[in-house]
Design an enzyme around this catalytic site. Structure first.
Site, PDB file in Angstrom:
ATOM      1  N   GLU A   2     -36.820   7.561  53.630  1.00  0.00           N
ATOM      2  CA  GLU A   2     -38.305   6.905  53.952  1.00  0.00           C
ATOM      3  C   GLU A   2     -38.144   5.376  53.372  1.00  0.00           C
ATOM      4  O   GLU A   2     -37.757   5.271  52.561  1.00  0.00           O
ATOM      5  CB  GLU A   2     -39.601   7.772  53.569  1.00  0.00           C
ATOM      6  N   HIS A  62     -48.154   4.796  54.602  1.00  0.00           N
ATOM      7  CA  HIS A  62     -47.801   5.678  55.892  1.00  0.00           C
ATOM      8  C   HIS A  62     -48.527   5.003  56.896  1.00  0.00           C
ATOM      9  O   HIS A  62     -49.218   5.550  57.943  1.00  0.00           O
ATOM     10  CB  HIS A  62     -48.267   7.142  55.925  1.00  0.00           C
ATOM     11  N   HIS A  75     -33.402   9.353  49.707  1.00  0.00           N
ATOM     12  CA  HIS A  75     -34.423   9.798  50.757  1.00  0.00           C
ATOM     13  C   HIS A  75     -34.516   8.296  51.595  1.00  0.00           C
ATOM     14  O   HIS A  75     -34.693   7.513  51.095  1.00  0.00           O
ATOM     15  CB  HIS A  75     -35.722  10.019  50.109  1.00  0.00           C
ATOM     16  N   HIS A 134     -39.851  15.796  50.628  1.00  0.00           N
ATOM     17  CA  HIS A 134     -40.795  16.286  51.836  1.00  0.00           C
ATOM     18  C   HIS A 134     -40.220  16.081  53.090  1.00  0.00           C
ATOM     19  O   HIS A 134     -40.834  16.345  54.477  1.00  0.00           O
ATOM     20  CB  HIS A 134     -42.135  15.903  51.633  1.00  0.00           C
ATOM     21  N   ASP A 166     -40.019   3.505  52.095  1.00  0.00           N
ATOM     22  CA  ASP A 166     -40.669   3.005  50.738  1.00  0.00           C
ATOM     23  C   ASP A 166     -39.634   2.929  49.627  1.00  0.00           C
ATOM     24  O   ASP A 166     -39.809   2.378  48.539  1.00  0.00           O
ATOM     25  CB  ASP A 166     -41.915   3.717  50.260  1.00  0.00           C
ATOM     26  N   TYR A 193     -51.485  13.432  45.851  1.00  0.00           N
ATOM     27  CA  TYR A 193     -50.356  13.365  46.421  1.00  0.00           C
ATOM     28  C   TYR A 193     -49.719  14.803  46.852  1.00  0.00           C
ATOM     29  O   TYR A 193     -49.411  14.705  48.170  1.00  0.00           O
ATOM     30  CB  TYR A 193     -49.585  12.814  45.348  1.00  0.00           C
ATOM     31  N   ASP A 212     -39.647  11.542  45.497  1.00  0.00           N
ATOM     32  CA  ASP A 212     -41.129  11.594  45.951  1.00  0.00           C
ATOM     33  C   ASP A 212     -41.640  12.982  44.904  1.00  0.00           C
ATOM     34  O   ASP A 212     -42.816  12.782  44.677  1.00  0.00           O
ATOM     35  CB  ASP A 212     -41.402  11.857  47.290  1.00  0.00           C
ATOM     36  N   HIS A 238     -42.249   7.246  42.590  1.00  0.00           N
ATOM     37  CA  HIS A 238     -43.755   6.726  42.588  1.00  0.00           C
ATOM     38  C   HIS A 238     -44.522   6.913  41.190  1.00  0.00           C
ATOM     39  O   HIS A 238     -44.517   8.291  40.843  1.00  0.00           O
ATOM     40  CB  HIS A 238     -44.652   7.100  43.730  1.00  0.00           C
TER      41      HIS A 238
HETATM   42 FE1  FEO Z   1     -41.374  10.275  51.178  1.00  0.00          FE
HETATM   43 FE2  FEO Z   1     -42.212   7.834  48.900  1.00  0.00          FE
HETATM   44  O1  FEO Z   1     -41.462   8.531  50.412  1.00  0.00           O
END
Ligand code: FEO
Length: 396
Positions: free
Chosen positions: A81, A23, A79, A145, A83, A192, A164, A225
């Site tokens: 985001e 982030h 998602h 999230h 990553d 996390y 996530d 992840h």
């Molecule tokens: Fe919310 Fe691993 O990105």
């Protein structure tokens, strides 16, 4: 290295051993991370999630080891985001006939990130797509999230890919939970949760209940992840239920910064008072401590005691980031207190008390302020503060 995690389902992600912060610089990742993407071969071919943009070519190379990317029929973007979505431009270029599947909110966030001319199909909870022998079933998970977050479930293989959720920033040579150091694994899973998911804790049990109500078997949970939960996969679900309840342990964290050791001496006296009353604590000097590690400790502890000398009628700026987190993460069931030294005009204790109240952490009692270097009486008052916090911890 590409790995077949179950018949015809391949991990085609990337391990990022070198990343130290996520982030931007907001979240420390001492043990690196991985970006997990899954390629499913059936009559149709589906890719579930991608990787962070700098690794997009690694993802494409991994896919090529299993199948021609041009043959991909569906790309599931759980998602937006970056990553997980950063590889989408490369994937969509290599898979021109693929249709992208997104959640209802993903229909906003994915174009918002890429401004590309992709054909999107948005799905809702319960919608499914047949791949031939098996189906992909979608479960929206808003605010776990991001608003767009979605879980994808593969029937026949009983494989849940929750993006996530249930993940860890944990780079490993192995792909499965039973192959790695358990202490490290749960440390990272907890960090996390504490740093990312805490504010959404009320939603976690509801989503889990919704999942369990579907009564679908889950043989494997493959997050986006870290390692894949194949050995007793529901153990991480149980952990999430426990963490979401936010029932902290009967101990304290003492956070402080110090200019010329006066506030440090006070912090140590408070810890002595806690210990004399039978309550364990950890001290963190916030000028050097890792903020996210400290937040993980705060998540677990009942009491948080914060100290700063007075600087310009306020506090030392090194404390500001964690105060922002305390407000934003909205920890539940905590108690707090403040302390600090001053010279000519005070102000730090009052300011810290305001910050605790803003974070909805009730004060055990009025804080302790000591002028210049603390006297023996001041240190005795700090020990008393520790004892009072200990009593409140035990009472809770
Ligand atoms: Fe919310 Fe691993 O990105």
């Amino acid at each position: 290295m590409v790995q077949e995690i179950m018949p015809n389902v391949y991990w085609v992600g990337v391990v990022d051993w070198g990343i130290t912060h996520f982030h931007g610089h907001e979240l420390s990742t001492h043990r690196g991370t991985s970006y997990n993407a899954y390629l499913i071969l059936d009559e149709k071919i589906a890719l579930v999630d991608t990787v962070w943009g700098p690794f997009a070519e690694d993802l494409i190379a991994n896919i090529r080891q299993v199948a021609d990317p041009a043959k991909i029929d569906y790309v599931i973007a759980n998602h937006a985001e970056v990553d997980h979505s950063g590889g989408l431009p490369a994937v969509m270029a290599a898979a021109p006939k693929a249709r992208m599947i997104v959640s209802q909110k993903g229909a906003d966030s994915i174009p918002g990130h890429y401004h590309a001319d992709w054909e999107l199909q948005s799905v809702s909870t319960g919608d499914s797509i047949s791949l031939g022998e098996n189906e992909l079933v979608f479960i929206e998970a808003p605010m776990l999230h991001w608003p767009d977050s979605m879980f994808t479930y593969l029937t026949g293989k009983n494989l849940l890919m929750p993006n996530d959720a249930f993940g860890q920033h944990y780079a490993t040579a192995f792909r499965f939970n039973d192959q790695v150091n358990q202490e490290e694994l749960f440390e990272e899973a907890l960090k996390y949760y504490a740093n990312i998911l805490t504010p959404f804790s009320r939603l976690v049990p509801k989503k889990i209940e919704e999942l369990l109500a579907l009564k679908v078997p889950v043989d494997m949970i493959a997050p986006s992840h870290g390692v894949i939960w194949r050995d007793n996969p529901l153990q991480i679900v149980e952990k999430y239920q426990q963490w979401a309840a936010q029932q902290p342990e009967p101990r304290a964290v003492v956070l402080y910064d110090t200019m010329w050791q006066a506030t440090r001496k006070m912090a140590e006296a408070i810890a002595e008072g806690l210990a004399e009353a039978g309550v364990d604590s950890k001290l963190f000097h916030m000028a050097t401590a890792d903020r996210n590690d400290v937040l993980t400790e705060v998540f677990q502890a009942k009491a948080i005691v914060i100290g700063s000398p007075t600087l310009n009628n306020g506090i030392l700026p090194s404390l500001t980031p964690i105060l922002e987190d305390l407000r934003g993460l909205r920890f539940q069931n905590k108690i707090g207190a403040a302390f600090g030294s001053y010279g000519w005009a005070g102000g730090s204790v009052k300011r810290l008390e305001q910050e605790l109240e803003a974070a909805k952490i009730p004060l055990v009692r009025e804080g302790v302020a000591a002028r210049w270097q603390p006297t023996e009486d001041d240190l005795a008052e700090c020990r008393k503060l520790g004892a009072d916090v200990a009593a409140a911890v035990k009472q809770a």
